[in-house]
Design an enzyme around this catalytic site. Structure first.
Site, PDB file in Angstrom:
ATOM      1  N   PHE A   1       0.809  -1.219   0.000  1.00 39.45           N
ATOM      2  CA  PHE A   1       0.000   0.000   0.000  1.00 39.45           C
ATOM      3  C   PHE A   1       0.849   1.279   0.000  1.00 39.45           C
ATOM      4  O   PHE A   1       0.354   2.332  -0.379  1.00 39.45           O
ATOM      5  CB  PHE A   1      -0.872   0.079   1.267  1.00 39.45           C
TER       6      PHE A   1
ATOM      7  N   THR B   1      -5.471   1.539  -8.583  1.00 41.66           N
ATOM      8  CA  THR B   1      -6.552   2.530  -8.544  1.00 41.66           C
ATOM      9  C   THR B   1      -7.290   2.642  -9.869  1.00 41.66           C
ATOM     10  O   THR B   1      -6.701   2.420 -10.942  1.00 41.66           O
ATOM     11  CB  THR B   1      -5.959   3.916  -8.179  1.00 41.66           C
TER      12      THR B   1
ATOM     13  N   TYR C   1      -0.663  10.952 -10.292  1.00 40.51           N
ATOM     14  CA  TYR C   1      -0.862   9.857  -9.332  1.00 40.51           C
ATOM     15  C   TYR C   1      -1.225   8.564 -10.070  1.00 40.51           C
ATOM     16  O   TYR C   1      -0.586   7.515  -9.871  1.00 40.51           O
ATOM     17  CB  TYR C   1      -1.973  10.259  -8.350  1.00 40.51           C
TER      18      TYR C   1
ATOM     19  N   ASN D   1     -14.092   4.007  -5.311  1.00 45.07           N
ATOM     20  CA  ASN D   1     -14.062   4.961  -4.193  1.00 45.07           C
ATOM     21  C   ASN D   1     -14.197   4.272  -2.833  1.00 45.07           C
ATOM     22  O   ASN D   1     -15.301   3.918  -2.423  1.00 45.07           O
ATOM     23  CB  ASN D   1     -15.145   6.019  -4.389  1.00 45.07           C
TER      24      ASN D   1
ATOM     25  N   HIS E   1     -11.471  13.639   0.400  1.00 40.75           N
ATOM     26  CA  HIS E   1     -12.503  12.734  -0.108  1.00 40.75           C
ATOM     27  C   HIS E   1     -13.904  13.140   0.325  1.00 40.75           C
ATOM     28  O   HIS E   1     -14.106  13.670   1.414  1.00 40.75           O
ATOM     29  CB  HIS E   1     -12.194  11.296   0.324  1.00 40.75           C
TER      30      HIS E   1
ATOM     31  N   GLY F   1      -9.829  17.515 -13.812  1.00 42.94           N
ATOM     32  CA  GLY F   1      -9.477  16.092 -13.947  1.00 42.94           C
ATOM     33  C   GLY F   1     -10.535  15.123 -13.461  1.00 42.94           C
ATOM     34  O   GLY F   1     -10.296  13.916 -13.449  1.00 42.94           O
ATOM     35  N   ASP F   2     -11.717  15.597 -13.028  1.00 46.07           N
ATOM     36  CA  ASP F   2     -12.767  14.690 -12.539  1.00 46.07           C
ATOM     37  C   ASP F   2     -13.600  14.155 -13.698  1.00 46.07           C
ATOM     38  O   ASP F   2     -14.334  14.913 -14.334  1.00 46.07           O
ATOM     39  CB  ASP F   2     -13.731  15.448 -11.599  1.00 46.07           C
TER      40      ASP F   2
HETATM   41  N1  UDP Z   1     -16.260  16.021  -4.380  1.00 42.03           N
HETATM   42  C1  UDP Z   1     -16.999  17.165  -4.106  1.00 42.03           C
HETATM   43  N2  UDP Z   1     -16.631  17.912  -3.032  1.00 42.03           N
HETATM   44  C2  UDP Z   1     -15.576  17.588  -2.210  1.00 42.03           C
HETATM   45  C3  UDP Z   1     -14.849  16.412  -2.494  1.00 42.03           C
HETATM   46  C4  UDP Z   1     -15.217  15.645  -3.592  1.00 42.03           C
HETATM   47  O1  UDP Z   1     -17.950  17.505  -4.826  1.00 42.03           O
HETATM   48  O2  UDP Z   1     -15.287  18.340  -1.256  1.00 42.03           O
HETATM   49  C5  UDP Z   1     -16.656  15.189  -5.527  1.00 42.03           C
HETATM   50  C6  UDP Z   1     -15.542  14.993  -6.551  1.00 42.03           C
HETATM   51  O3  UDP Z   1     -15.574  16.021  -7.500  1.00 42.03           O
HETATM   52  C7  UDP Z   1     -15.907  13.625  -7.140  1.00 42.03           C
HETATM   53  C8  UDP Z   1     -16.581  12.894  -5.984  1.00 42.03           C
HETATM   54  O4  UDP Z   1     -16.948  13.907  -5.039  1.00 42.03           O
HETATM   55  O5  UDP Z   1     -16.848  13.783  -8.159  1.00 42.03           O
HETATM   56  C9  UDP Z   1     -15.660  11.903  -5.289  1.00 42.03           C
HETATM   57  O6  UDP Z   1     -14.447  12.577  -4.984  1.00 42.03           O
HETATM   58  P1  UDP Z   1     -13.317  11.954  -4.071  1.00 42.03           P
HETATM   59  O7  UDP Z   1     -12.217  12.966  -3.944  1.00 42.03           O
HETATM   60  O8  UDP Z   1     -13.931  11.449  -2.803  1.00 42.03           O
HETATM   61  O9  UDP Z   1     -12.810  10.680  -4.854  1.00 42.03           O
HETATM   62  P2  UDP Z   1     -12.252  10.521  -6.371  1.00 42.03           P
HETATM   63  O10 UDP Z   1     -13.436  10.084  -7.193  1.00 42.03           O
HETATM   64  O11 UDP Z   1     -11.661  11.811  -6.792  1.00 42.03           O
HETATM   65  O12 UDP Z   1     -11.239   9.431  -6.214  1.00 42.03           O
END
Ligand code: UDP
Length: 328
Positions: A72, A116, A140, A169, A188, A283-284
């Site tokens: 990990f 991941t 990452y 997630n 998160h 990047g989302d």
């Molecule tokens: N997200 C959000 N507000 C926050 C944190 C995350 O709206 O304060 C959204 C983020 O844009 C994604 C989802 O929640 O669409 C999950 O994000 P997270 O960072 O938990 O995990 P990821 O999918 O990036 O690994």
């Protein structure tokens, strides 16, 4: 024979140590405690040290009979990786190289790797399966993909067998309430929503409500951390039977939007949880949902705690009883 868990004091690592303990395995943990918490370890023999430190690896391998490794130890913040890619290549890629070389030196032939969904980047299709294109959109994910590939070459050359587990997630906390999520900084969604429920944050920022999804917010596949932990134990079992190297997605197969997560958290906590719509986070991808058929059929993995309400309830038990995490 012992299982070495690198990064065992971290979030998913510590839940995996808990799952190994339940099985009565001998456990050795190597963690530099930069992000991990000593208190997160419910057992095992801890070495505080870094993968890049040959001396500490020599001690781990000479003082213990290691049969398999669950790896990990890595940096895992997407945003930070875009600002400091060198840190990610050094710790994640070079750190893994150091580990693989020592495995070869000490004749340890089995490794389960914490990978991941970020290795896929923008998905070509949903749900994503293991044969889909891997084209990471952040440093990452790129380092995790490089680590996976490095393991494949160590298999070809040295017959070190690896199972890479690509998580979607991870969320939730151990049923005992003793361990849970405590990242600093926290990025998160689930823990941030619960911090807002606790009044530790004024609101939750919703990153974008103009995606091409039913309510406009991003959809993700949330999987309980203890279900993930179980998959690591099953992967060790599989390698112990002499199985070949492989890659598995780990997700629930069902997507929930950011707004749905907040709504369920309101029900679970009974708190208002103010939400503010903010710009998209770079990047989302709009939708990330896994097909985990392969893990189910080949590993015999059967996630049992990943109903979203259960995930959030377990996380809430942890956050409400430990509002300051391991420092509380
Ligand atoms: N997200 C959000 N507000 C926050 C944190 C995350 O709206 O304060 C959204 C983020 O844009 C994604 C989802 O929640 O669409 C999950 O994000 P997270 O960072 O938990 O995990 P990821 O999918 O990036 O690994």
């Amino acid at each position: 024979m012992a299982v070495l868990v690198t990064g065992g004091a971290g979030y998913i690592g510590s839940h995996t140590v808990a799952a190994l303990l339940e099985r009565g395995e001998d456990i050795v943990v190597l963690d530099n405690l930069q992000q991990g918490h000593k208190e997160a370890l419910l057992g095992g023999k801890l070495y505080v040290g870094d993968l890049r430190d040959a001396e500490v690896l020599d001690r781990v391998f000479t003082e213990n009979e290691i049969d398999a490794i669950i790896h990990f130890a890595a940096n895992s913040l997407v945003g930070e990786s875009m600002k400091l890619p060198g840190k990610y290549y050094h710790n994640n890629v070079y750190g893994t190289l150091c580990l693989l070389e020592k495995m070869n030196e000490y004749n340890v032939k089995k490794i389960v790797f914490s990978s991941t969904a970020a290795t896929y980047g923008e998905p070509e299709q949903v749900p994503i399966d293991e044969y889909d294109r891997t084209l990471p959109t952040n440093a990452y994910g790129e380092t995790k993909l490089a680590m996976e590939k490095m393991m494949q070459w160590f298999d070809t050359a040295h017959e070190i067998k690896s199972i890479s587990l690509r998580y979607f997630n991870a969320a939730g906390a151990h049923d005992s309430g003793k361990i849970g999520e405590d990242h600093r900084p926290e990025t998160h969604l689930v823990p941030i929503v619960l911090e807002a429920a606790l009044g530790k944050r004024p609101h939750i920022s919703v990153f974008g409500d103009d995606y091409d999804t039913p309510d406009g917010t991003c959809i993700r596949d949330y999987i309980h951390v203890s279900d993930l932990a179980d998959a690591h134990v099953l992967a060790v079992d599989r390698l112990r039977t002499g199985a070949d190297s492989s890659v598995y997605n780990l997700g629930n197969g069902q997507g929930f939007s950011v707004k749905e997560v907040i709504e369920i958290a309101r029900t679970v906590t009974g708190k208002e949880i103010p939400a503010l719509i903010e710009p998209r986070r770079a990047g989302d991808p709009a939708v990330l949902v896994a097909s985990s058929e392969r893990a189910r059929s080949e590993l015999g993995w059967a996630p049992s705690r990943s109903e979203l309400k259960h995930i959030i309830t377990s996380a809430w038990n942890w956050h409400a009883s430990r509002p300051n995490g391991y420092e509380g």
